[in-house]
Design a protein around this motif. Structure first.
Motif, PDB file in Angstrom:
ATOM      1  N   HIS A   1      -7.558   8.781   0.698  1.00  0.00           N
ATOM      2  CA  HIS A   1      -7.292   7.845   1.652  1.00  0.00           C
ATOM      3  C   HIS A   1      -8.217   8.018   3.020  1.00  0.00           C
TER       4      HIS A   1
ATOM      5  N   HIS B   1      -6.513   2.826  -4.741  1.00  0.00           N
ATOM      6  CA  HIS B   1      -6.518   3.042  -3.366  1.00  0.00           C
ATOM      7  C   HIS B   1      -7.219   3.926  -2.833  1.00  0.00           C
TER       8      HIS B   1
ATOM      9  N   ASP C   1       0.885  -1.224   0.055  1.00  0.00           N
ATOM     10  CA  ASP C   1       0.090  -0.086   0.182  1.00  0.00           C
ATOM     11  C   ASP C   1       1.021   1.206   0.131  1.00  0.00           C
TER      12      ASP C   1
ATOM     13  N   CYS D   1       0.105   5.071   0.629  1.00  0.00           N
ATOM     14  CA  CYS D   1      -0.943   5.999   0.875  1.00  0.00           C
ATOM     15  C   CYS D   1      -0.346   6.894   1.988  1.00  0.00           C
TER      16      CYS D   1
HETATM   17 ZN   LIG Z   1      -3.773   2.822   2.874  1.00  0.00          ZN
END
Ligand SMILES: [Zn+2]
Length: 240
Positions: free
Chosen positions: A97, A93, A38, A40
């Protein structure tokens, strides 16, 4: 005529409805595993973990990155350097966020995801096919909404816990060694939040290879689904 209507009615009732579903692993008899990372950020700026990227590139290990738009934009230069490796995949994603997207208005929800589709495509030249909810939080409506956009939701089989500074690289490798079963989707962080991930990566790749595993991207894994494969029981978690 009424018989005809009755038959149609019954047919509609028993017609299987496509189920909204979150993929957490893929049933397969092949010894394959997907490494996902991930990328983010929440409040603070985050940067691509070069230790992880360098290792994956040097060893040509397939990996799938779930990126938020904010993170992707900030790390655009580095992402463009790696975007053409055939063993890397870049997926959605969300743009910002937001931890609980199910609390967003319908308009904001769609806008966030659609904007990130554009962002990832603009930076990597590839259109995401998969989506991962921030924090893994979703409800029935948000799940269906993502699917209506043509994206499949992919989460993870078990959390590695790699943001935890107390989990050493040896512990991470041990955990992966004992918990992984064929078709699993492993999750790590490539945004600097994986405290010992870069250090653990060579170790966990080694332990999995020793067990006979090969690495695939999420998209490759999805194509290996075999519904007749037996589910192997997981071993017990390692005692640290
Ligand atoms: Zn994340």
């Amino acid at each position: 005529m009424w018989r005809f209507k009755l038959i149609i009615g019954l047919f509609l009732v028993i017609l299987p409805v496509a189920q909204a579903q979150v993929v957490t692993r893929v049933l397969t008899s092949k010894k394959v595993v997907a490494l996902t990372f991930d990328g983010c950020e929440n409040r603070h700026a985050s940067y691509l973990d070069c230790g992880i990227i360098d290792y994956l590139v040097q060893n040509k290990i397939p990996a799938t990155f779930f990126l938020t738009g904010k993170f992707a934009y900030r790390n655009m230069t580095d992402l463009r350097k790696i975007k053409n490796y055939p063993f890397f995949e870049f997926e959605n994603h969300s743009l910002n966020h937001i931890q609980h997207m199910e609390k967003l208005s319908t308009y904001k929800f769609y806008k966030d995801i659609a904007k990130n589709q554009k962002m990832i495509r603009w930076i990597t030249g590839k259109t995401p096919k998969y989506f991962r909810f921030p924090g893994g939080n979703y409800d029935d409506n948000t799940l269906k909404a993502v699917e209506s956009m043509g994206l499949q939701v992919v989460h993870w089989t078990y959390a590695s816990g790699d943001p935890d500074k107390n989990i050493s690289s040896e512990m991470l490798a041990k955990e992966v060694d004992s918990l992984t079963t064929p078709g699993d989707i492993l999750i790590f962080h490539v945004n600097g939040r994986g405290a010992h991930t870069a250090e653990a990566l060579p170790k966990l790749v080694e332990v999995l290879r020793k067990q006979g595993y090969t690495f695939v991207t999420v998209d490759q894994l999805m194509k290996m689904e075999d519904k007749t494969a037996a589910i192997l029981p997981k071993q017990n978690a390692p005692k640290n």
